[in-house]
Each structure stands twice: as C-alpha cells, then as structure tokens.
Design a protein around this motif. Sequence first.
Motif, PDB file in Angstrom:
ATOM      1  N   GLY A 102       0.835  -1.187   0.000  1.00 48.91           N
ATOM      2  CA  GLY A 102       0.000   0.000   0.000  1.00 48.91           C
ATOM      3  C   GLY A 102       0.874   1.242   0.000  1.00 48.91           C
ATOM      4  N   SER A 103       0.436   2.309  -0.641  1.00 48.14           N
ATOM      5  CA  SER A 103       1.281   3.505  -0.728  1.00 48.14           C
ATOM      6  C   SER A 103       1.490   4.162   0.638  1.00 48.14           C
ATOM      7  CB  SER A 103       0.683   4.506  -1.716  1.00 48.14           C
ATOM      8  OG  SER A 103      -0.621   4.878  -1.348  1.00 48.14           O
ATOM      9  N   LYS A 104       0.555   3.979   1.573  1.00 43.38           N
ATOM     10  CA  LYS A 104       0.717   4.557   2.911  1.00 43.38           C
ATOM     11  C   LYS A 104       2.007   4.075   3.550  1.00 43.38           C
ATOM     12  CE  LYS A 104      -1.623   4.894   7.404  1.00 43.38           C
ATOM     13  NZ  LYS A 104      -2.850   4.547   8.177  1.00 43.38           N
ATOM     14  N   GLU A 105       2.295   2.796   3.392  1.00 47.59           N
ATOM     15  CA  GLU A 105       3.517   2.229   3.974  1.00 47.59           C
ATOM     16  C   GLU A 105       4.752   2.933   3.418  1.00 47.59           C
ATOM     17  OE1 GLU A 105       6.937   0.252   2.847  1.00 47.59           O
ATOM     18  OE2 GLU A 105       5.289  -0.798   1.842  1.00 47.59           O
ATOM     19  N   GLY A 106       4.803   3.125   2.110  1.00 45.05           N
ATOM     20  CA  GLY A 106       5.958   3.762   1.500  1.00 45.05           C
ATOM     21  C   GLY A 106       6.105   5.211   1.909  1.00 45.05           C
ATOM     22  N   ILE A 107       4.979   5.927   1.969  1.00 47.06           N
ATOM     23  CA  ILE A 107       5.016   7.331   2.369  1.00 47.06           C
ATOM     24  C   ILE A 107       5.525   7.464   3.804  1.00 47.06           C
ATOM     25  CG2 ILE A 107       3.534   9.308   2.909  1.00 47.06           C
ATOM     26  CD1 ILE A 107       1.770   8.367   0.509  1.00 47.06           C
ATOM     27  N   LYS A 229      11.956  13.192 -12.868  1.00 48.67           N
ATOM     28  CA  LYS A 229      12.601  11.983 -12.378  1.00 48.67           C
ATOM     29  C   LYS A 229      13.955  12.275 -11.723  1.00 48.67           C
ATOM     30  CE  LYS A 229      12.227   8.449 -15.191  1.00 48.67           C
ATOM     31  NZ  LYS A 229      12.576   7.442 -16.240  1.00 48.67           N
ATOM     32  N   LYS A 230      14.559  13.397 -12.071  1.00 46.06           N
ATOM     33  CA  LYS A 230      15.846  13.756 -11.469  1.00 46.06           C
ATOM     34  C   LYS A 230      15.698  14.261 -10.039  1.00 46.06           C
ATOM     35  CE  LYS A 230      18.173  14.909 -15.823  1.00 46.06           C
ATOM     36  NZ  LYS A 230      18.868  15.968 -16.594  1.00 46.06           N
ATOM     37  N   VAL A 231      14.494  14.708  -9.685  1.00 45.25           N
ATOM     38  CA  VAL A 231      14.321  15.316  -8.367  1.00 45.25           C
ATOM     39  C   VAL A 231      13.347  14.573  -7.458  1.00 45.25           C
ATOM     40  CG1 VAL A 231      14.863  17.612  -9.258  1.00 45.25           C
ATOM     41  CG2 VAL A 231      12.474  16.882  -9.124  1.00 45.25           C
ATOM     42  N   GLY A 232      12.629  13.572  -7.981  1.00 46.57           N
ATOM     43  CA  GLY A 232      11.639  12.984  -7.099  1.00 46.57           C
ATOM     44  C   GLY A 232      11.049  11.665  -7.528  1.00 46.57           C
ATOM     45  N   ILE A 233      10.080  11.249  -6.740  1.00 44.71           N
ATOM     46  CA  ILE A 233       9.370   9.990  -6.976  1.00 44.71           C
ATOM     47  C   ILE A 233       7.874  10.227  -6.852  1.00 44.71           C
ATOM     48  CG2 ILE A 233      11.284   8.573  -6.135  1.00 44.71           C
ATOM     49  CD1 ILE A 233       9.672   8.136  -3.547  1.00 44.71           C
ATOM     50  N   GLU A 234       7.118   9.238  -7.306  1.00 42.71           N
ATOM     51  CA  GLU A 234       5.665   9.304  -7.238  1.00 42.71           C
ATOM     52  C   GLU A 234       5.145   8.015  -6.605  1.00 42.71           C
ATOM     53  OE1 GLU A 234       3.105  11.640 -10.124  1.00 42.71           O
ATOM     54  OE2 GLU A 234       3.170   9.656 -11.064  1.00 42.71           O
ATOM     55  N   PHE A 235       4.225   8.181  -5.666  1.00 48.23           N
ATOM     56  CA  PHE A 235       3.571   7.043  -5.028  1.00 48.23           C
ATOM     57  C   PHE A 235       2.234   6.784  -5.696  1.00 48.23           C
ATOM     58  CE2 PHE A 235       6.334   8.671  -1.672  1.00 48.23           C
ATOM     59  CZ  PHE A 235       6.910   7.508  -1.190  1.00 48.23           C
ATOM     60  N   GLY A 250       0.663  -1.334  -3.498  1.00 51.47           N
ATOM     61  CA  GLY A 250       0.947  -0.069  -4.154  1.00 51.47           C
ATOM     62  C   GLY A 250       2.350  -0.096  -4.706  1.00 51.47           C
ATOM     63  N   PHE A 251       2.832   1.056  -5.143  1.00 51.69           N
ATOM     64  CA  PHE A 251       4.188   1.124  -5.678  1.00 51.69           C
ATOM     65  C   PHE A 251       4.677   2.563  -5.685  1.00 51.69           C
ATOM     66  CE2 PHE A 251       1.026   0.752  -9.085  1.00 51.69           C
ATOM     67  CZ  PHE A 251       1.227   1.910  -9.829  1.00 51.69           C
ATOM     68  N   ALA A 252       5.983   2.712  -5.723  1.00 50.92           N
ATOM     69  CA  ALA A 252       6.610   4.014  -5.908  1.00 50.92           C
ATOM     70  C   ALA A 252       7.499   3.916  -7.138  1.00 50.92           C
ATOM     71  CB  ALA A 252       7.431   4.412  -4.684  1.00 50.92           C
ATOM     72  N   VAL A 253       7.560   5.001  -7.896  1.00 48.54           N
ATOM     73  CA  VAL A 253       8.326   5.015  -9.141  1.00 48.54           C
ATOM     74  C   VAL A 253       9.083   6.340  -9.253  1.00 48.54           C
ATOM     75  CG1 VAL A 253       6.664   3.504 -10.318  1.00 48.54           C
ATOM     76  CG2 VAL A 253       6.395   5.972 -10.482  1.00 48.54           C
ATOM     77  N   GLY A 254      10.144   6.316 -10.062  1.00 48.23           N
ATOM     78  CA  GLY A 254      10.875   7.550 -10.311  1.00 48.23           C
ATOM     79  C   GLY A 254      12.351   7.417 -10.032  1.00 48.23           C
ATOM     80  N   ASN A 255      12.904   8.383  -9.322  1.00 45.36           N
ATOM     81  CA  ASN A 255      14.343   8.486  -9.099  1.00 45.36           C
ATOM     82  C   ASN A 255      14.906   7.232  -8.433  1.00 45.36           C
ATOM     83  OD1 ASN A 255      16.745   9.339  -7.230  1.00 45.36           O
ATOM     84  ND2 ASN A 255      16.637  10.874  -8.852  1.00 45.36           N
ATOM     85  N   ALA A 256      15.871   6.610  -9.103  1.00 46.94           N
ATOM     86  CA  ALA A 256      16.414   5.331  -8.631  1.00 46.94           C
ATOM     87  C   ALA A 256      17.125   5.468  -7.291  1.00 46.94           C
ATOM     88  CB  ALA A 256      17.363   4.751  -9.679  1.00 46.94           C
ATOM     89  N   GLY A 281      -2.419  -7.905  -8.797  1.00 40.88           N
ATOM     90  CA  GLY A 281      -2.111  -6.548  -9.239  1.00 40.88           C
ATOM     91  C   GLY A 281      -1.751  -6.498 -10.714  1.00 40.88           C
ATOM     92  N   ILE A 282      -1.028  -7.508 -11.178  1.00 41.00           N
ATOM     93  CA  ILE A 282      -0.708  -7.588 -12.606  1.00 41.00           C
ATOM     94  C   ILE A 282      -1.991  -7.705 -13.423  1.00 41.00           C
ATOM     95  CG2 ILE A 282       0.394  -9.008 -14.383  1.00 41.00           C
ATOM     96  CD1 ILE A 282       2.504  -9.763 -12.272  1.00 41.00           C
ATOM     97  N   ALA A 283      -2.913  -8.544 -12.944  1.00 37.60           N
ATOM     98  CA  ALA A 283      -4.200  -8.694 -13.639  1.00 37.60           C
ATOM     99  C   ALA A 283      -4.946  -7.366 -13.684  1.00 37.60           C
ATOM    100  CB  ALA A 283      -5.042  -9.757 -12.946  1.00 37.60           C
TER     101      ALA A 283
END
Length: 388
Positions: A102-107, A229-235, A250-256, A281-283
Amino acid sequence: MAFEKAERLKQLPPYLFKEIDRLKAEVIARGVDVINLGVGDPDLPTPKHIIEKLEDAAQDPSNHQYPSYSGMNDFRVSVAGWYQRRFGVELDPLSEVITLIGSKEGIAHLPLAFINPGDLALVPTPAYPVYHVGTMFAGGESYFMPLVRENRFLPDLDAIPPDIARRAKLMFINYPNNPTGATAERDFYEKVIEFARQYDVMICHDAAYTEMGFGGYTPMSFLEVPGAKKVGIEFHSLSKTYNMTGWRLGFAVGNAEILDGLGQVKSNIDSGAFNAVQYAGIAALEGDQSCVHEMQSIYQERLNVLIAGIQKAGLQPEIPKATFYVWCPTPPGYSSKDFSALLLGKAGIVTTPGSGFGEPGEGYFRIALTVSKERIQEAVERIQKLSF
C-alpha cells in the motif's frame, strides 16, 4: 504495571476518526440510521477478474514463501508498462519501480531513509496526516505549506522563506488532492521541479487519485514533466483505482537513488507484499480497464446528486475534477467540528471536519462519495431539512 509510551507517540495529534467513531456509536445506539460519508474507503467491490487471479495464485505453493521486499520482477514490469500506457513515462522496472504494501507504507517509511533528527520536510496542510507523522517518526520537523482557496489549494512556493527552503530535505505534494479534491497541472509541477533544483529538495508526490477524474478530465503524472525523475518519486496505489483498499498493494516510481533508500528501509522492516496479491495486481494493471471507467461513472453520478442536493440546501461546495471527495465550506457561524457534529447528531450523517486535516482546513468539512447514489440522495434530503 505502567508502561510509558515513547515520546513520538505522545507527539501524535489526536486521531480524528477515533472521535468520529465514538460519536457515531452514540448516535447508532439511539437507533439512528447513520449514513457514513466520512472515511474514504471505496464501497465498490474489487473487479471479478482480479479476485480470480488471486484465487489461482494463492493455490500455488511457490507463492507461500517470503516475497522480495522490492517486489516481484513481473509486477514491476507490469507497473512500468502501465505508466508507459497511461502517462507516456518510461521506467526501468528494476531500478525505478518498487512494490509497496500500500502507498501509505511507502510514504510513512520514506522519511526514515532521508530525514535525520532536526531535518525539515515541507508538508502541505490540510493534508493526509501520514506526511507529517512519517516525518515526525524520523525525528524531523514539518514546515507546513497552507493550501487555501485563493491559491486553488496549491502550495505557494514563493511564500516559503529562503532559509526554510535551504533547510528542507524533502517536499510532499498530493494531486489530485485529499481532502480538497484540487488538481494540479503542468505549470505547477514545473515550478515544483525548479524549486527542487534551486534548493536541492527531494519531491515526493502522492498520486493515489489520478484514475478518479470526472467529466472527461484526466489527471496527469508529476513524472510526465521533464526533469521530474531527477528530483523525485511518485507514489501510487491500486486501492482507489481497482477498489483494492484491503489488499494492501501499491508502488513508488521515479528516481532510482531515492527508491534505493526506501528499499533499504523496507528490507529491514517488512518482508514485501504477498506474491499472490502482486499477481492479482498484474491482472488489474494489464487487464480490461473498463472496470476503471465504470467506477468513474458511478462516482460521477454520486457527485452530481450530492452537489445538486447540498447546493439546494444553501451550501457552496468546491466542485472537484477528481478524487471521490467534496470539500465544502461550513455555513457562517459554524466551526468544522460543530457543523460535522450537527450533521451527525441531527441528521445521522458522518462527515469529516476539515480542521482534522490541518489548521487551514478550519471552516470546511469533507464528504466522501463512498455510499450508493440512493444513500447520497437520502443524505442530501436530510441536510435540506436542517436549519443552519
């Protein structure tokens, strides 16, 4: 024996929904039929094809072992494909995508990776409380950026003092926005990226509601803007888009580099999302998206009923282009808590006082479109009978 709680727990603001639940229980005990327009938990079921995939995957013994903390490669590839199709954003599944419970966990965990005691985070207010709580748990301080109607509920970056901006390590933003329902466009994100570059600030965009647009409006991704992508990520989360709140995916994407820090925290704290849930989730991400369009249509109908009804009652809501929330000013003479208490006590309707999301939320209340159109119609009829 007495067990004293840690200072970080003592610093927590009162949990808003705990008090609402207490008041709701009192009203129910009086025999009142309560209509809950408070918590943003979708009432629609998870689409059938997603459930069927979970059932199949749960039968496979290979999915009963510990999953990877960063997520199955197949799920991360699926996320990257969805971002390409939906936003035109290219992502490396191995370094620019991480799976979350879930995105809450990542945030909540992200500040642990980058905030040291005494560091500063730029946090919007009113807002989802986890931005501030995650910062506080990491020992950091929150500098609150007011979201007000005069600025379209966007933070005024020019109003942030330079000394504060230089101290800041990260900034949380969230569009489409909870609780205000406000949206952001390219020009705002361009200013955010410029700010991030000028002051060396990490941007963390909570984009949980991008698939909940109304009237043909399609919210954009922060990562669509060059340089993001150079400055941040998205949840992001599957909770609202596919009615999977209880599934915790959920997932987070962006800056490695940022995601690597988050991954280090996760590898020491959790064991990753259940593989069978990731297959589901893939489905969701790769399957027929008509379920998303149907969901949008249902919320649009509910919104239309609500807006027409409460306007007839004399209220003047902000009309959202996305999310399933309506942010509405209280009538003259009422505080947020007083008006929410009136709606609950006199009409049996649960709403959320705006002050619970932060000081600038005073004078507003939030309505969630998470009951049927018929129940919303019943709620507005009750409101129309009130004197305020």
